[in-house]
Design a protein around this motif. Structure first.
Motif, short mmCIF file in Angstrom:
data_model
loop_
_atom_site.label_atom_id
_atom_site.label_comp_id
_atom_site.label_asym_id
_atom_site.label_seq_id
_atom_site.Cartn_x
_atom_site.Cartn_y
_atom_site.Cartn_z
N UNK A 213 0.83 -1.21 0.00
CA UNK A 213 0.00 0.00 0.00
C UNK A 213 0.87 1.26 0.00
N UNK A 214 0.19 2.38 -0.20
CA UNK A 214 0.84 3.68 -0.17
C UNK A 214 -0.04 4.63 0.63
N UNK A 215 0.56 5.33 1.59
CA UNK A 215 -0.17 6.30 2.40
C UNK A 215 0.30 7.70 2.03
N UNK A 216 -0.65 8.65 1.98
CA UNK A 216 -0.33 10.04 1.67
C UNK A 216 -0.76 10.91 2.84
N UNK A 217 0.11 11.86 3.20
CA UNK A 217 -0.14 12.75 4.33
C UNK A 217 0.07 14.19 3.87
N UNK A 218 -0.70 15.11 4.45
CA UNK A 218 -0.53 16.54 4.19
C UNK A 218 -0.51 17.27 5.53
#
Length: 79
Positions: free
Chosen positions: A46-51
């Motif tokens: 999986x790939x997680x994206x954060x801002x």
């Protein structure tokens, strides 16, 4: 002053079993110190994206070392 001019990306391996430096942190910051750090952590499944928002060249959220490095590099344009 409010236009994004400082931009920097740091690529890295988040885990030793995943190569290719697929994880990254990108800082986007304006001369008045506002912007965001966007990061992505890549794993095999999986790939997680954060801002994280940036105000006065800092974030109220804790930055990872890669995110902090990207922010520092993005701010260099103003010095």
């Amino acid at each position: 002053k409010s236009a994004v001019r400082g931009i920097a990306t740091v690529r890295y391996n988040a885990f030793t079993d995943v190569g290719g430096k697929q994880s990254f942190a990108t800082a986007l910051v304006s001369e008045d110190g506002t912007g965001a750090v966007i990061s992505s952590i890549y794993t095999r499944d999986r790939m997680n994206v954060y801002a994280k928002p940036i105000v006065q060249f800092a974030s109220e959220y804790e930055l990872s070392s890669e995110e902090a490095r990207a922010l520092k590099e993005a701010i260099k344009i103003f010095n």
